[in-house]
Design a protein around this motif. Structure first.
Motif, PDB file in Angstrom:
ATOM      1  N   GLN A  14       0.764  -1.142   0.088  1.00 30.77           N
ATOM      2  CA  GLN A  14      -0.081  -0.106  -0.207  1.00 30.77           C
ATOM      3  C   GLN A  14       0.863   1.149   0.098  1.00 30.77           C
ATOM      4  OE1 GLN A  14      -2.763  -0.455   3.375  1.00 30.77           O
ATOM      5  NE2 GLN A  14      -3.976  -2.051   2.312  1.00 30.77           N
ATOM      6  N   GLY A  15       2.071   1.381  -0.626  1.00 28.54           N
ATOM      7  CA  GLY A  15       2.776   2.373  -0.814  1.00 28.54           C
ATOM      8  C   GLY A  15       3.710   2.693   0.305  1.00 28.54           C
ATOM      9  N   LYS A  16       3.957   1.859   1.177  1.00 31.57           N
ATOM     10  CA  LYS A  16       4.774   1.962   2.474  1.00 31.57           C
ATOM     11  C   LYS A  16       6.056   1.306   2.103  1.00 31.57           C
ATOM     12  CE  LYS A  16       0.544   1.789   5.321  1.00 31.57           C
ATOM     13  NZ  LYS A  16      -0.202   1.093   6.398  1.00 31.57           N
ATOM     14  N   PHE A  17       7.128   1.686   2.934  1.00 34.78           N
ATOM     15  CA  PHE A  17       8.363   1.096   2.725  1.00 34.78           C
ATOM     16  C   PHE A  17       9.197   1.116   3.937  1.00 34.78           C
ATOM     17  CE2 PHE A  17       8.466   5.456   2.042  1.00 34.78           C
ATOM     18  CZ  PHE A  17       9.784   6.100   2.641  1.00 34.78           C
ATOM     19  N   ALA A  18      10.204   0.094   3.867  1.00 31.97           N
ATOM     20  CA  ALA A  18      11.044   0.008   5.036  1.00 31.97           C
ATOM     21  C   ALA A  18      12.366   0.923   4.417  1.00 31.97           C
ATOM     22  CB  ALA A  18      11.610  -1.381   5.561  1.00 31.97           C
ATOM     23  N   PRO A  19      12.607   2.060   5.283  1.00 34.83           N
ATOM     24  CA  PRO A  19      13.847   2.780   4.655  1.00 34.83           C
ATOM     25  C   PRO A  19      15.154   2.341   4.728  1.00 34.83           C
ATOM     26  CG  PRO A  19      12.965   3.642   6.875  1.00 34.83           C
ATOM     27  CD  PRO A  19      12.157   2.507   6.448  1.00 34.83           C
ATOM     28  N   SER A  20      16.061   2.826   4.116  1.00 30.75           N
ATOM     29  CA  SER A  20      17.371   2.480   4.056  1.00 30.75           C
ATOM     30  C   SER A  20      17.926   2.786   5.496  1.00 30.75           C
ATOM     31  CB  SER A  20      18.306   2.953   3.057  1.00 30.75           C
ATOM     32  OG  SER A  20      19.647   2.738   3.259  1.00 30.75           O
ATOM     33  N   LEU A  21      19.045   1.990   6.133  1.00 28.28           N
ATOM     34  CA  LEU A  21      19.452   2.255   7.320  1.00 28.28           C
ATOM     35  C   LEU A  21      20.844   2.871   6.892  1.00 28.28           C
ATOM     36  CD1 LEU A  21      18.283  -0.624   9.436  1.00 28.28           C
ATOM     37  CD2 LEU A  21      17.026   1.393   9.267  1.00 28.28           C
ATOM     38  N   HIS A  22      21.572   3.094   5.726  1.00 28.69           N
ATOM     39  CA  HIS A  22      22.720   3.751   5.755  1.00 28.69           C
ATOM     40  C   HIS A  22      22.635   5.314   5.992  1.00 28.69           C
ATOM     41  CE1 HIS A  22      23.602   0.418   2.521  1.00 28.69           C
ATOM     42  NE2 HIS A  22      23.484  -0.164   3.747  1.00 28.69           N
ATOM     43  N   GLY A  23      23.640   5.575   7.004  1.00 26.46           N
ATOM     44  CA  GLY A  23      23.714   7.043   7.330  1.00 26.46           C
ATOM     45  C   GLY A  23      22.692   7.465   8.539  1.00 26.46           C
ATOM     46  N   VAL A  24      22.091   6.444   9.006  1.00 28.13           N
ATOM     47  CA  VAL A  24      21.252   6.552  10.093  1.00 28.13           C
ATOM     48  C   VAL A  24      22.141   6.664  11.384  1.00 28.13           C
ATOM     49  CG1 VAL A  24      19.025   6.076  11.474  1.00 28.13           C
ATOM     50  CG2 VAL A  24      19.132   5.674   8.910  1.00 28.13           C
ATOM     51  N   THR A  25      21.928   7.559  12.233  1.00 26.29           N
ATOM     52  CA  THR A  25      22.602   7.759  13.656  1.00 26.29           C
ATOM     53  C   THR A  25      22.377   6.458  14.511  1.00 26.29           C
ATOM     54  OG1 THR A  25      21.123   9.040  14.795  1.00 26.29           O
ATOM     55  CG2 THR A  25      22.820  10.267  13.279  1.00 26.29           C
ATOM     56  N   ALA A  26      23.189   6.252  15.489  1.00 29.79           N
ATOM     57  CA  ALA A  26      23.018   5.091  16.238  1.00 29.79           C
ATOM     58  C   ALA A  26      21.710   5.283  17.132  1.00 29.79           C
ATOM     59  CB  ALA A  26      24.039   4.791  17.025  1.00 29.79           C
ATOM     60  N   ARG A  27      21.701   6.597  17.592  1.00 30.63           N
ATOM     61  CA  ARG A  27      20.627   7.225  18.314  1.00 30.63           C
ATOM     62  C   ARG A  27      19.111   6.719  17.913  1.00 30.63           C
ATOM     63  NH1 ARG A  27      20.777  12.592  21.835  1.00 30.63           N
ATOM     64  NH2 ARG A  27      18.526  13.109  22.172  1.00 30.63           N
ATOM     65  N   HIS A  28      19.301   7.111  16.567  1.00 23.57           N
ATOM     66  CA  HIS A  28      17.762   7.169  15.950  1.00 23.57           C
ATOM     67  C   HIS A  28      17.681   5.717  15.545  1.00 23.57           C
ATOM     68  CE1 HIS A  28      17.956  11.469  14.635  1.00 23.57           C
ATOM     69  NE2 HIS A  28      17.443  11.541  15.666  1.00 23.57           N
ATOM     70  N   ILE A  29      18.250   4.679  15.349  1.00 28.03           N
ATOM     71  CA  ILE A  29      18.138   3.477  15.209  1.00 28.03           C
ATOM     72  C   ILE A  29      17.625   2.902  16.298  1.00 28.03           C
ATOM     73  CG2 ILE A  29      19.483   1.168  14.683  1.00 28.03           C
ATOM     74  CD1 ILE A  29      21.289   2.690  12.843  1.00 28.03           C
ATOM     75  N   TYR A  30      18.446   3.164  17.534  1.00 30.37           N
ATOM     76  CA  TYR A  30      17.745   2.572  18.806  1.00 30.37           C
ATOM     77  C   TYR A  30      16.551   3.118  19.111  1.00 30.37           C
ATOM     78  CZ  TYR A  30      18.380   0.747  23.471  1.00 30.37           C
ATOM     79  OH  TYR A  30      18.406   0.030  24.764  1.00 30.37           O
ATOM     80  N   GLU A  31      16.123   4.214  18.875  1.00 40.96           N
ATOM     81  CA  GLU A  31      14.950   4.922  19.168  1.00 40.96           C
ATOM     82  C   GLU A  31      13.760   4.139  18.371  1.00 40.96           C
ATOM     83  OE1 GLU A  31      16.320   9.369  20.638  1.00 40.96           O
ATOM     84  OE2 GLU A  31      15.716   9.070  18.605  1.00 40.96           O
TER      85      GLU A  31
END
Length: 269
Positions: free
Chosen positions: A177-194
């Motif tokens: 339905q037009g949704k997606f799992a974004p790329s995790l490249h370049g995402v900060t460790a803090r935002h990944i944990y959150e």
């Protein structure tokens, strides 16, 4: 003898429990258990709210009412346009606002990442205000964000829990339905944990019982490792898997064979 027996019978009768005694005991036990659980969560999850000054909360409330209340309501109670933020915690605000997903530019299948519209101080103030409304997921401890965990364990946890959406290399992928799992490249460790503890968009929530804080640290270590180290197989084609590789072979491999056939035919003529 009869009199003694009669007295004993009366004692047994008067010492019998009331029919509702068992129900009352169960209710008391459930109440104590629930109270202890709530107190534990409040102590662990609202640490940010406790350490935030009243001025941060007040400033965050003003920012919220000016920028977020249109959709989420003046008291963050939610509206028909957006959900309630009571109980989401500081981590959810830090992730959504810190990645530019909020405020949303327009309604869509999901909030997309875009340039951040607030300073980090303003984001902290917004997080402090939302955290003051009710206990919720707190900002992660820096010791779990250092990237010094076990990359091998992190790879295993990532493959089991995350790769079906984000791809084994964290390159992202399409959903329904037009949704997606974004790329995790370049995402900060803090935002990944959150993201793991708040479950933004279509992502499930991975609390500490699903994946321990140490496990989350290992996942972050794995993601940082694969971003810092080149692919041992050479050109990775965006790490999109067999579809991209098959398309490459189909276009360039088959194209090369056709070109070679044309060249051989032209030579023979």
């Amino acid at each position: 003898m009869r009199e003694t027996t009669h007295k004993n019978a009366r004692k047994r009768k008067t010492g019998r429990r009331h029919p509702l005694a068992t129900v009352a005991l169960i209710a008391i036990g459930l109440g104590l258990t629930g109270g202890a659980y709530a107190a534990f969560n409040a102590t662990g999850s609202s640490a940010d709210a406790a350490t935030s000054s009243s001025s941060d909360v007040a400033s965050g409330k003003k920012l919220f009412q000016a920028n977020c209340a249109t959709c989420h309501g003046l008291e963050a109670q939610g509206t028909d346009e957006a959900p309630s933020l009571i109980g989401v915690g500081a981590a959810a605000v830090d992730f959504q606002v810190g990645t530019g997903r909020m405020p949303m530019a327009m309604q869509g299948p999901q909030a997309e990442q875009k340039p951040v519209q607030f300073t980090q101080k303003e984001i902290d103030q917004l997080a402090a205000y939302v955290a003051s409304l009710a206990p919720g997921a707190a900002i992660p401890d820096e010791r779990y964000l250092d990237g010094n965990g076990d990359a091998a364990k992190g790879a295993e946890l990532f493959r089991v829990n995350c790769a079906m959406c984000h791809n084994v290399a964290g390159a992202g992928g399409a959903l329904t339905q037009g949704k997606f799992a974004p790329s995790l490249h370049g995402v900060t460790a803090r935002h990944i944990y959150e993201a793991m503890i708040t479950g933004p968009q279509n992502m499930p929530v991975f609390n500490d019982r699903n994946i321990t804080p140490e496990g989350k640290r290992d996942i972050i270590t794995y993601l940082q490792y694969i971003q810092k180290n080149p692919s041992p197989g050479g050109f990775e084609l965006g790490s999109l898997g067999p579809v991209a590789e098959g398309l490459f072979i189909w276009i360039f491999g088959l194209g090369s064979i056709v070109a070679l056939t044309v060249w051989i035919t032209a030579k023979s003529n």
